[in-house]
Scaffold this motif. Structure first.
Motif, PDB file in Angstrom:
ATOM      1  N   ILE A 149     -50.413  17.505  33.330  1.00  0.00           N
ATOM      2  CA  ILE A 149     -49.034  17.847  33.034  1.00  0.00           C
ATOM      3  C   ILE A 149     -49.160  18.576  31.599  1.00  0.00           C
ATOM      4  O   ILE A 149     -49.775  18.011  30.557  1.00  0.00           O
ATOM      5  N   LEU A 150     -48.558  19.722  31.637  1.00  0.00           N
ATOM      6  CA  LEU A 150     -48.516  20.505  30.456  1.00  0.00           C
ATOM      7  C   LEU A 150     -47.347  20.418  29.595  1.00  0.00           C
ATOM      8  O   LEU A 150     -47.176  20.812  28.606  1.00  0.00           O
ATOM      9  N   GLN A 151     -46.149  20.126  30.115  1.00  0.00           N
ATOM     10  CA  GLN A 151     -44.905  20.078  29.615  1.00  0.00           C
ATOM     11  C   GLN A 151     -44.187  18.854  30.163  1.00  0.00           C
ATOM     12  O   GLN A 151     -44.016  18.722  31.328  1.00  0.00           O
ATOM     13  N   LYS A 152     -43.281  18.417  29.253  1.00  0.00           N
ATOM     14  CA  LYS A 152     -42.124  17.391  30.116  1.00  0.00           C
ATOM     15  C   LYS A 152     -40.749  17.757  29.403  1.00  0.00           C
ATOM     16  O   LYS A 152     -40.847  17.939  28.111  1.00  0.00           O
ATOM     17  N   LYS A 153     -39.843  17.577  30.141  1.00  0.00           N
ATOM     18  CA  LYS A 153     -38.259  17.762  29.748  1.00  0.00           C
ATOM     19  C   LYS A 153     -37.425  16.986  30.431  1.00  0.00           C
ATOM     20  O   LYS A 153     -37.350  17.095  31.555  1.00  0.00           O
ATOM     21  N   VAL A 154     -36.642  15.947  29.768  1.00  0.00           N
ATOM     22  CA  VAL A 154     -35.746  15.386  30.666  1.00  0.00           C
ATOM     23  C   VAL A 154     -34.504  16.063  31.301  1.00  0.00           C
ATOM     24  O   VAL A 154     -34.243  16.047  32.418  1.00  0.00           O
ATOM     25  N   LYS A 155     -33.991  17.177  30.456  1.00  0.00           N
ATOM     26  CA  LYS A 155     -33.162  18.065  30.941  1.00  0.00           C
ATOM     27  C   LYS A 155     -33.559  19.225  31.033  1.00  0.00           C
ATOM     28  O   LYS A 155     -33.823  19.984  30.006  1.00  0.00           O
ATOM     29  N   HIS A 156     -33.821  19.946  32.343  1.00  0.00           N
ATOM     30  CA  HIS A 156     -34.489  21.372  32.276  1.00  0.00           C
ATOM     31  C   HIS A 156     -33.751  21.994  33.444  1.00  0.00           C
ATOM     32  O   HIS A 156     -33.157  21.264  34.461  1.00  0.00           O
ATOM     33  N   ARG A 157     -33.474  23.326  33.403  1.00  0.00           N
ATOM     34  CA  ARG A 157     -33.120  24.303  34.349  1.00  0.00           C
ATOM     35  C   ARG A 157     -33.943  25.132  34.692  1.00  0.00           C
ATOM     36  O   ARG A 157     -34.359  25.857  33.776  1.00  0.00           O
ATOM     37  N   GLN A 203     -41.869  17.651  34.743  1.00  0.00           N
ATOM     38  CA  GLN A 203     -43.316  17.610  34.347  1.00  0.00           C
ATOM     39  C   GLN A 203     -43.695  18.801  34.906  1.00  0.00           C
ATOM     40  O   GLN A 203     -44.196  18.929  35.981  1.00  0.00           O
ATOM     41  N   ARG A 204     -44.160  19.882  33.883  1.00  0.00           N
ATOM     42  CA  ARG A 204     -44.716  21.074  34.517  1.00  0.00           C
ATOM     43  C   ARG A 204     -46.251  21.008  34.740  1.00  0.00           C
ATOM     44  O   ARG A 204     -46.765  20.278  34.001  1.00  0.00           O
ATOM     45  N   THR A 258     -46.041   8.827  32.635  1.00  0.00           N
ATOM     46  CA  THR A 258     -47.009   9.763  32.464  1.00  0.00           C
ATOM     47  C   THR A 258     -47.048  10.388  30.978  1.00  0.00           C
ATOM     48  O   THR A 258     -46.039  10.009  29.928  1.00  0.00           O
ATOM     49  N   ASN A 259     -48.032  11.054  30.433  1.00  0.00           N
ATOM     50  CA  ASN A 259     -48.107  11.843  29.261  1.00  0.00           C
ATOM     51  C   ASN A 259     -48.888  13.215  29.518  1.00  0.00           C
ATOM     52  O   ASN A 259     -49.066  13.565  30.761  1.00  0.00           O
ATOM     53  N   PHE A 260     -48.711  13.835  28.433  1.00  0.00           N
ATOM     54  CA  PHE A 260     -49.443  15.154  28.683  1.00  0.00           C
ATOM     55  C   PHE A 260     -51.049  14.855  28.739  1.00  0.00           C
ATOM     56  O   PHE A 260     -51.676  14.147  28.362  1.00  0.00           O
ATOM     57  N   GLY A 261     -51.354  15.831  29.974  1.00  0.00           N
ATOM     58  CA  GLY A 261     -52.787  15.712  30.253  1.00  0.00           C
ATOM     59  C   GLY A 261     -52.964  14.893  31.414  1.00  0.00           C
ATOM     60  O   GLY A 261     -54.092  14.600  32.167  1.00  0.00           O
ATOM     61  N   THR A 262     -51.982  13.929  32.028  1.00  0.00           N
ATOM     62  CA  THR A 262     -52.045  13.190  33.105  1.00  0.00           C
ATOM     63  C   THR A 262     -52.442  14.033  34.282  1.00  0.00           C
ATOM     64  O   THR A 262     -51.882  15.131  34.470  1.00  0.00           O
ATOM     65  N   THR A 263     -53.403  13.516  35.084  1.00  0.00           N
ATOM     66  CA  THR A 263     -53.893  14.427  35.985  1.00  0.00           C
ATOM     67  C   THR A 263     -53.060  14.174  37.245  1.00  0.00           C
ATOM     68  O   THR A 263     -52.830  12.986  37.861  1.00  0.00           O
ATOM     69  N   VAL A 264     -52.576  15.390  38.006  1.00  0.00           N
ATOM     70  CA  VAL A 264     -52.000  15.427  39.159  1.00  0.00           C
ATOM     71  C   VAL A 264     -52.817  16.111  40.272  1.00  0.00           C
ATOM     72  O   VAL A 264     -52.954  17.211  40.174  1.00  0.00           O
ATOM     73  N   THR A 265     -53.225  15.321  41.507  1.00  0.00           N
ATOM     74  CA  THR A 265     -54.007  15.990  42.498  1.00  0.00           C
ATOM     75  C   THR A 265     -53.132  16.176  43.542  1.00  0.00           C
ATOM     76  O   THR A 265     -52.594  15.464  44.149  1.00  0.00           O
ATOM     77  N   ILE A 266     -53.067  17.492  43.889  1.00  0.00           N
ATOM     78  CA  ILE A 266     -52.471  18.186  45.233  1.00  0.00           C
ATOM     79  C   ILE A 266     -53.438  18.285  46.283  1.00  0.00           C
ATOM     80  O   ILE A 266     -54.252  19.115  46.124  1.00  0.00           O
ATOM     81  N   THR A 267     -53.206  17.723  47.400  1.00  0.00           N
ATOM     82  CA  THR A 267     -54.499  17.772  48.561  1.00  0.00           C
ATOM     83  C   THR A 267     -53.682  18.008  49.796  1.00  0.00           C
ATOM     84  O   THR A 267     -52.428  17.544  50.270  1.00  0.00           O
ATOM     85  N   ARG A 268     -54.764  18.636  50.706  1.00  0.00           N
ATOM     86  CA  ARG A 268     -54.176  18.862  52.184  1.00  0.00           C
ATOM     87  C   ARG A 268     -54.499  17.653  53.026  1.00  0.00           C
ATOM     88  O   ARG A 268     -54.646  17.603  54.009  1.00  0.00           O
ATOM     89  N   GLU A 269     -55.301  16.572  52.358  1.00  0.00           N
ATOM     90  CA  GLU A 269     -55.915  15.575  53.099  1.00  0.00           C
ATOM     91  C   GLU A 269     -54.814  14.815  53.402  1.00  0.00           C
ATOM     92  O   GLU A 269     -53.679  14.542  52.658  1.00  0.00           O
ATOM     93  N   ARG A 270     -54.884  13.679  54.469  1.00  0.00           N
ATOM     94  CA  ARG A 270     -54.121  12.675  54.719  1.00  0.00           C
ATOM     95  C   ARG A 270     -54.785  11.551  54.986  1.00  0.00           C
ATOM     96  O   ARG A 270     -55.433  10.942  55.304  1.00  0.00           O
TER      97      ARG A 270
END
Length: 224
Positions: free
Chosen positions: A142-150, A163-164, A201-213
């Motif tokens: 997670i690189l950036q966090k913002k409650v209100k973002h457009r 959460q970018r 979460t906080n900055f640096g929390t890892t998000v894994t995106i996978t094609r596995e099921r």
């Protein structure tokens, strides 16, 4: 003629005289003429050895020079080869604390898993990128966090609790969730869940995106 005869006679006596006998080991040495002429103690020799001594000139009191060298060595500061442990280098910036939260997003399942300290603590249905706007796979901090973002790309669309994950525009955020791919590449979350996840979460929390099921939360955790 008389002087020449006398000189030759004296020279003959000098040449004919025997060499002085060598001093035996058992003979008592001649007492020192002065304290400086006596044997220098071993510790003083060690001191003198640290000072460069020039060769003595003719007529120099060698014993006195050695004694003076001892005095100078005692007065000089002791030079140690190793000055002890070196001072520690300047402290590096403290590393950002690692989050115990791990997030796994399964694209085939359209599901997000949240693990904390190895335990499943939350999960939710999501909507990822539709055809032509595929959500990238991999591990992303997670690189950036913002409650209100457009969105600066898609008509100023609201992206609450953003959460970018990439600087190219992929993020977790609250949005319309259908349970199937529907976004422009982001991972949409139900609004209440997006708010809850934002606080976990906080900055640096890892998000894994996978094609596995994954067939179970345990298998999902192994993918993180």
């Amino acid at each position: 003629m008389t002087r020449l005869t006398l000189f030759c006679g004296v020279a003959g006596l000098v040449l004919a005289s025997p060499s002085p006998p060598a001093i035996g080991a058992s003979e008592r040495p001649v007492p020192c003429a002065s304290p400086r002429a006596c044997l220098v103690p071993d510790e003083d020799l060690a001191l003198v050895s640290r000072l460069p001594l020039a060769a003595p000139e003719l007529g120099t009191d060698v014993a006195g020079a050695a004694g003076a060298a001892v005095d100078r060595a005692r007065a000089a500061p002791t030079i140690v080869a190793e000055a002890g442990p070196m001072a520690p280098p300047p402290a590096a910036p403290a590393p950002r604390p690692q989050s115990s939260v791990r997030i796994v997003v399964s694209l085939p399942q359209q599901k997000l898993y949240v693990f904390k300290a190895g335990e499943l603590v939350a999960s939710s249905t999501v909507s990822t990128g539709r055809k032509g706007y595929a959500t990238p796979v991999g591990r992303f901090p997670i690189l950036q966090k913002k409650v209100k973002h457009r969105s600066t790309t898609y008509d100023n669309a609201p992206m609450p609790y953003m959460q970018r994950l990439t600087w190219s525009g992929v993020a977790l955020h609250a949005g319309h969730v259908t349970g199937r791919p529907a976004s422009h590449g982001c991972i949409r979350l139900p609004h209440s869940f997006a708010r809850k996840l934002y606080g976990m979460t906080n900055f640096g929390t890892t998000v894994t995106i996978t094609r596995e099921r994954p067939s179970s939360p345990g298998e999902a955790l192994k993918l993180s």
